[in-house]
Design an enzyme around this catalytic site. Structure first.
Site, PDB file in Angstrom:
ATOM      1  N   ARG A  57       0.845  -1.192   0.000  1.00 38.50           N
ATOM      2  CA  ARG A  57       0.000   0.000   0.000  1.00 38.50           C
ATOM      3  C   ARG A  57       0.884   1.247   0.000  1.00 38.50           C
ATOM      4  O   ARG A  57       1.793   1.373   0.820  1.00 38.50           O
ATOM      5  CB  ARG A  57      -0.894   0.017   1.243  1.00 38.50           C
ATOM      6  CG  ARG A  57      -1.914  -1.098   1.293  1.00 38.50           C
ATOM      7  CD  ARG A  57      -2.782  -0.947   2.527  1.00 38.50           C
ATOM      8  NE  ARG A  57      -3.809  -1.977   2.604  1.00 38.50           N
ATOM      9  CZ  ARG A  57      -4.750  -2.004   3.538  1.00 38.50           C
ATOM     10  NH1 ARG A  57      -4.783  -1.081   4.484  1.00 38.50           N
ATOM     11  NH2 ARG A  57      -5.653  -2.977   3.547  1.00 38.50           N
ATOM     12  N   ASP A  59       1.290   5.496   0.241  1.00 41.17           N
ATOM     13  CA  ASP A  59       0.661   6.644   0.887  1.00 41.17           C
ATOM     14  C   ASP A  59       0.138   7.635  -0.142  1.00 41.17           C
ATOM     15  O   ASP A  59       0.473   7.561  -1.329  1.00 41.17           O
ATOM     16  CB  ASP A  59       1.685   7.368   1.771  1.00 41.17           C
ATOM     17  CG  ASP A  59       2.117   6.554   2.971  1.00 41.17           C
ATOM     18  OD1 ASP A  59       1.378   5.648   3.380  1.00 41.17           O
ATOM     19  OD2 ASP A  59       3.210   6.840   3.504  1.00 41.17           O
ATOM     20  N   TYR A 128      12.144   0.542  -3.827  1.00 41.28           N
ATOM     21  CA  TYR A 128      11.641   1.898  -3.997  1.00 41.28           C
ATOM     22  C   TYR A 128      12.776   2.800  -4.473  1.00 41.28           C
ATOM     23  O   TYR A 128      13.953   2.537  -4.199  1.00 41.28           O
ATOM     24  CB  TYR A 128      11.122   2.466  -2.664  1.00 41.28           C
ATOM     25  CG  TYR A 128       9.753   1.979  -2.257  1.00 41.28           C
ATOM     26  CD1 TYR A 128       8.620   2.734  -2.540  1.00 41.28           C
ATOM     27  CD2 TYR A 128       9.591   0.786  -1.563  1.00 41.28           C
ATOM     28  CE1 TYR A 128       7.362   2.308  -2.144  1.00 41.28           C
ATOM     29  CE2 TYR A 128       8.342   0.349  -1.164  1.00 41.28           C
ATOM     30  CZ  TYR A 128       7.229   1.115  -1.462  1.00 41.28           C
ATOM     31  OH  TYR A 128       5.986   0.681  -1.068  1.00 41.28           O
ATOM     32  N   ARG A 220      10.138   6.787   3.640  1.00 37.64           N
ATOM     33  CA  ARG A 220      10.112   8.238   3.804  1.00 37.64           C
ATOM     34  C   ARG A 220      10.854   8.671   5.066  1.00 37.64           C
ATOM     35  O   ARG A 220      11.442   9.758   5.105  1.00 37.64           O
ATOM     36  CB  ARG A 220       8.676   8.735   3.824  1.00 37.64           C
ATOM     37  CG  ARG A 220       7.981   8.617   2.459  1.00 37.64           C
ATOM     38  CD  ARG A 220       6.501   8.953   2.550  1.00 37.64           C
ATOM     39  NE  ARG A 220       6.298  10.301   3.054  1.00 37.64           N
ATOM     40  CZ  ARG A 220       5.115  10.741   3.500  1.00 37.64           C
ATOM     41  NH1 ARG A 220       4.063   9.933   3.502  1.00 37.64           N
ATOM     42  NH2 ARG A 220       4.999  11.975   3.930  1.00 37.64           N
TER      43      ARG A 220
END
Length: 299
Positions: A57, A59, A128, A220
């Site tokens: 999932r 953000d 990522y 992040r």
């Protein structure tokens, strides 16, 4: 083994999306989400409720180039998708989705997979990338997948500060923990580079982050902690101190606490890897087993 009706086909979808105008992946009442748009499009095409399970999932504001999800469709429904054409049902599904999905979501490929395939629990690792523009010469107003940063960054210092974070650790200081879930993860790669002339992302700063899985806000937070090092506001030892603190308490000027969170727009889910078909069931079972917390680390 997963329960699966023989008259149902399990389908894997590989997709990309621009997360700028989405309130994240997960369906939420009254919010525009990727899952919501995809399930709405599938419902229009298949004329049956379709629930998808995603690899990871994302953000609000986070993008994806290599997202993966799966769904189950009755074979009787799948067989109707080509209509009068001679296309394979999965090819027809991709073509018809292109006609009803919004422009910021693209399903690239659909394929039938074994019943043991699980987009979330079957993944071996995820990659990522976080892209940063730290000067006017590299700012591109047409790109919505890059963080525009006001201060120049020391890429070499950020790379040195990343090294102690590699390996299996409790990343509590870098995660927003979910109830009943572990924050232990294996960080396999955390690499920083500034691509040179003629390369993709020329002039930008690009972080590549690979782990077996990520807990909420982990990437992040890793980038957020390292930005402080790149700006010179924090010493190179600080991210390792944040890791060792294993806390959600805020950092102080002189002490380590939870890592700061960087903005979402520079983050893209790049790739999700899966084992061979014959290993799918065993891998998913292993992933579902909650990992025990690691013992406290030394000073």
């Amino acid at each position: 083994m997963s329960e699966h009706h023989p008259d149902t086909a399990r389908l894997r979808l590989d997709l990309s999306y621009d997360g700028t105008d989405f309130h994240g992946w997960a369906a939420q009442p009254g919010q525009r989400t990727v899952q919501g748009e995809l399930e709405k499009a599938l419902g229009r095409i298949a004329r049956v409720p379709s629930r998808v399970t995603v690899a990871g999932r994302t953000d609000a504001g986070v993008h994806a180039r290599g997202q993966v999800c799966h769904l189950d469709l009755p074979r009787s429904v799948l067989a109707t998708l080509p209509g009068r054409s001679d296309r394979a049902p999965v090819e027809a599904l991709v073509s018809r989705l292109a006609g009803v999905l919004p422009e910021d979501v693209v399903v690239h490929v659909a394929r039938e997979v074994p019943a043991d395939f699980d987009a979330r629990f079957g993944a071996q690792w995820r990659r990522y990338r976080y892209r940063i523009s730290d000067g006017p010469a590299a700012h591109d107003p047409l790109r919505r997948d890059v963080l525009r940063h006001r201060r120049p960054l020391d890429v070499e210092a950020m790379a040195r500060a990343s090294a102690p974070l590699l390996g299996e650790h409790d990343f509590l200081s870098f995660c927003r923990p979910r109830e009943g879930a572990t924050t232990v993860r294996e960080l396999r790669e955390l690499r920083w580079e500034r691509p040179g002339e003629g390369r993709a992302d020329e002039g930008l700063i690009v972080a590549t982050v690979v782990a077996d899985a990520f807990c909420h806000h982990m990437v992040r937070s890793l980038v957020g902690a390292l930005l402080g090092v790149g700006e010179g506001r924090r010493p190179e030892s600080w991210p390792a101190e944040v890791l060792a603190a294993r806390t959600r308490e805020a950092s102080t000027r002189d002490g380590a606490g939870a890592a700061p969170l960087c903005p979402p727009q520079g983050l893209t889910l790049d790739h999700v890897a899966y084992p061979p078909d014959e290993e799918l069931a065993a891998w998913a079972a292993r992933t579902r087993t909650l990992r025990s917390p690691l013992p406290a680390e030394g000073p």
